[in-house]
Scaffold this motif. Structure first.
Motif, PDB file in Angstrom:
ATOM      1  N   ASN B  85      40.394  41.064  37.468  1.00 26.64           N
ATOM      2  CA  ASN B  85      39.468  41.687  38.409  1.00 26.64           C
ATOM      3  C   ASN B  85      40.112  42.873  39.115  1.00 26.64           C
ATOM      4  N   ILE B  87      39.522  45.645  41.397  1.00 28.78           N
ATOM      5  CA  ILE B  87      38.498  46.048  42.361  1.00 28.78           C
ATOM      6  C   ILE B  87      38.868  47.407  42.941  1.00 28.78           C
ATOM      7  N   SER B 144      47.367  37.989  43.860  1.00 29.06           N
ATOM      8  CA  SER B 144      45.968  38.264  43.531  1.00 29.06           C
ATOM      9  C   SER B 144      45.742  39.753  43.295  1.00 29.06           C
ATOM     10  N   ILE B 146      42.966  41.156  42.943  1.00 27.71           N
ATOM     11  CA  ILE B 146      41.794  41.597  43.709  1.00 27.71           C
ATOM     12  C   ILE B 146      42.254  42.208  45.026  1.00 27.71           C
ATOM     13  N   LEU B 147      43.063  41.453  45.769  1.00 27.05           N
ATOM     14  CA  LEU B 147      43.474  41.917  47.091  1.00 27.05           C
ATOM     15  C   LEU B 147      44.410  43.118  46.994  1.00 27.05           C
ATOM     16  N   VAL B 148      45.361  43.080  46.053  1.00 24.18           N
ATOM     17  CA  VAL B 148      46.326  44.179  45.966  1.00 24.18           C
ATOM     18  C   VAL B 148      45.633  45.475  45.562  1.00 24.18           C
ATOM     19  N   LEU B 150      42.658  46.314  45.975  1.00 28.21           N
ATOM     20  CA  LEU B 150      41.812  46.776  47.074  1.00 28.21           C
ATOM     21  C   LEU B 150      42.593  47.408  48.209  1.00 28.21           C
ATOM     22  N   ILE B 284      31.672  48.615  39.793  1.00 29.34           N
ATOM     23  CA  ILE B 284      31.726  47.156  39.628  1.00 29.34           C
ATOM     24  C   ILE B 284      30.329  46.655  39.282  1.00 29.34           C
ATOM     25  N   TYR B 288      28.834  44.973  35.663  1.00 28.99           N
ATOM     26  CA  TYR B 288      28.119  43.700  35.528  1.00 28.99           C
ATOM     27  C   TYR B 288      26.708  43.907  35.008  1.00 28.99           C
TER      28      TYR B 288
END
Lengths: 308, 358
Positions: B85, B87, B144, B146-148, B150, B284, B288
């Protein structure tokens, strides 16, 4: 050289910057303890910020504003809950959708509020205590939310560790199938923790627009929702860790405002990067030992459960 | 009460239909929203969703806006397929724009054909380097992504802000926080004279085609697909997870970086405090809604581009707030996720047995 006054101002403002993170992270912590990962924090905080500000502006009552912000956060998390818990959608994708929706919806709701201000949340004044040199301004001159947020950490810590409700939440987070087999209402309980998380995210957002900077600016959370998510990992899903982490990050955030006074000759943009970089560094330190994460992370985190 | 019954097999028909259901549901909710803010729904609907198709110029604008969405969306889709993921495409896009801008400003005096390719290369490499951070931290330290990824978006924004306020600011620009306008040879050629859509659109279609080939006809693509759909089987087959993570981040980082080049060497023509109104995040949704399929991504990017252009048209003609676009984007993804339910489940009406009160 750093003077005592500057130090006091720095430490006191740290509490202000930490409080929205404490409140929002505690909500997410409870949600995650029941096994649900809600990545919509940023969106819920933004909605809380705009609704809290707008309602306070309209009614003149900050209490009503805060209640409305909590309700708005709950409404947002209800959308998330319905999709994830009832319709079994992917938690990661749904949380992202909630954030994107919250960014748009908060900008839409907030157009009329741009440029307006409210009186910031009043700071309390305790007779005698607030007058003590050094200790007084450091501990006894905050607004009510700062104290409430610390009480919240204690209360949730006690609830999770010592009460039957806490036990059930943890059981559902570890193994929804076993919890279901014993007869606990897994879906209902998860709805409860998701709504609770939404309410606290809304309150955390409202603190930004009512206390920290008493106005509405588009996208004013500036990633705090995501930092709140990282805080939960940093705390290894333990309430007291959230408190430590949030104050650490509050301090880093405040460096950009006090940096010049402290004699840091660094462009302000680099100081503004610090909270995000610090989040990354701390995440690496916590996550590099897989055992720590494995032992503390709720086993079913991020996985849907459908009773059949 | 009716209940959901799991289908024995995922429904292919629903898989194709659910993006359409989501789009229709979004349009319907959109009309309601117009009604509530005091617009005549049919007219607003026309201005927002139909009018952008009626002139050649606005069709060009549609394709121009779709370009960064296709580039970012295709890259993200490849990762999402393998449960990687990313992001942070908006950050990778921003760094790509910075790197391309540095090349353009450094060779400002040079009028040569190779400036533009060098900018594209610099943008792609910059995006990859920025994407390498979450990939490295995930594969080495289990952090993660996702967090990094972001967090790095905000770091990239502040870096760009620093550069346009400082080292890269136009010295003759009256102190505006922006770089010098890029020279002719550092600007992407237009596809059609009079329209703003440029060569980056062709690049985005090539990227989608290459991604389709990668997913469909290469072993690496197959490996990633298996890892996403059946992690246990992938583990058993000995497919390496770190390799998937790296591949996904490198591809999406490079494409997001190129998207950044497309903006600064295209419609913007210079570095500004912000090069993207959130294309990396909108991508994103694009990924999807496009069913994580490269060709689907192209279609959904055009739909998402319509939301942007329609929003601008409506803002001018109906004075509707531009934030409506963001609401539509979020709604579209909500509806898509909800409609996806019917891929795996069907609604079964609750049977009432005679004599037994329900």
């Amino acid at each position: 050289m750093m003077t005592t006054e500057l130090l006091i101002a720095f430490l006191a403002s740290t509490a202000g910057a930490a409080t929205p993170l404490v409140v929002a992270s505690m909500g997410e912590l409870v949600t995650e303890r029941s096994g649900v990962l809600n990545l919509g924090m940023e969106g819920m905080m933004l909605i809380g910020a705009v609704v809290g500000f707008g309602v306070t502006l309209g009614t003149g009552s900050m209490i009503v504003g805060l209640l409305a912000a909590a309700a708005a956060g709950m409404l947002m998390s209800l959308i998330f809950g319905f999709l994830v818990l009832t319709l079994q959608t992917n938690q990661v994708a749904t949380g992202l959708a909630l954030t994107l929706f919250g960014i748009g919806a908060s900008a839409f709701i907030g157009q009329g509020f741009v440029g307006q201000t409210v009186a910031p949340m009043p700071h309390l004044h305790f007779p005698l205590l607030s007058e003590i040199p050094f200790i007084g301004p450091l501990l006894f001159r905050f607004d009510a939310m700062v104290y409430a947020s610390v009480a919240l950490v204690v209360a949730i810590g006690w609830m999770l560790a010592r009460t039957r409700l806490g036990l059930i939440i943890r059981a559902v987070g570890e193994s929804p199938h076993s919890a279901h087999a014993i007869g606990f209402p897994v879906i209902g309980l998860r709805y409860g923790t998701v709504l609770f998380g939404g309410a606290l995210a809304g309150l955390g957002g409202a603190y930004l627009s009512l206390a920290l900077t008493p106005m509405w600016v588009e996208g004013m959370t500036a990633g705090r929702g995501w930092i709140a998510l990282a805080q939960v990992v940093f705390a290894t899903w333990k309430p007291r860790g959230v408190l430590v982490g949030a104050y650490l990050f509050g301090g880093v955030t405040m460096l950009q405002f006090h940096g010049q006074g402290m004699g840091l000759a660094i462009p302000s943009e680099f100081l503004s990067m610090l909270p995000y970089l610090a989040t990354i560094v701390v995440l690496v330190i916590i996550c590099r030992n897989p055992q720590t994460i494995l032992l503390n992370k709720p086993m079913s985190l991020g996985q849907n459960f459908k009773p059949d | 009460m009716s209940r959901l019954e799991r289908r024995p097999e995922p429904s292919r028909r629903m898989m194709l239909a659910s993006p359409l259901i989501a789009a229709v549901a979004m349009l319907f909710t959109g009309s309601l929203l117009f009604f509530f803010i005091g617009q005549e729904p049919l007219h607003a609907f026309y201005v927002y969703f139909v009018k952008p198709w009626t002139t050649l110029y606005s069709v060009g604008e549609l394709l121009l806006k779709a370009t960064p969405l296709i580039l970012c969306g295709v890259g993200l889709a490849i990762g999402f397929r393998a449960n990687v993921n990313n992001i942070g495409a908006d950050g990778q896009l921003t760094i790509g724009a910075i790197c391309a801008g540095a090349v353009a400003l450094y060779f400002d005096e040079v009028q040569a054909w190779w400036v533009l390719p060098l900018m594209l290369l610099a943008g792609a490499v910059g995006g990859m380097l920025w994407a390498a951070i979450p990939a490295l931290l995930r594969t080495r330290f289990n952090t993660s992504e996702i967090l990094v990824s972001l967090m790095l978006v905000y770091v990239a924004y502040h870096l760009l802000s620093y550069l346009v306020h400082g080292p890269m600011r136009d010295p003759a620009g009256f102190n505006f926080p922006q770089s010098k306008m890029f020279s002719e040879s550092a600007t992407l050629p237009l596809l059609v004279e009079g329209l703003r859509v440029n060569a980056a659109f062709i690049l985005s279609l090539l990227a989608a085609g290459a991604a389709w080939f990668f997913c469909k006809h290469t072993f690496a693509g197959y490996r990633m697909q298996v890892s996403g759909m059946a992690p246990a089987a992938a583990l058993y087959a000995g497919f390496s997870e770190p390799r998937n993570v790296w591949l996904a981040f490198m591809v999406s980082g490079a494409l997001a970086g190129i998207a950044g080049v497309g903006e600064v060497a295209g419609p913007l023509g210079q570095l500004q405090p912000s090069v993207s109104p959130g294309y990396g995040f909108a991508a994103i949704i694009v990924a999807y809604v496009g069913r994580l399929h490269p060709l689907g991504v192209v279609l959904s990017a055009v739909l998402m581009s319509l939301l942007y252009i329609g929003g601008e048209t409506a803002q001018i003609e109906l004075q509707t707030p531009s934030a409506i676009t963001g609401i539509f984007q979020g709604l579209l993804l909500f509806y898509l996720l909800a409609a996806d339910l019917f891929i795996h489940y069907r609604i079964k009406p609750h049977k009432r047995v005679a004599g037994v009160p329900a």
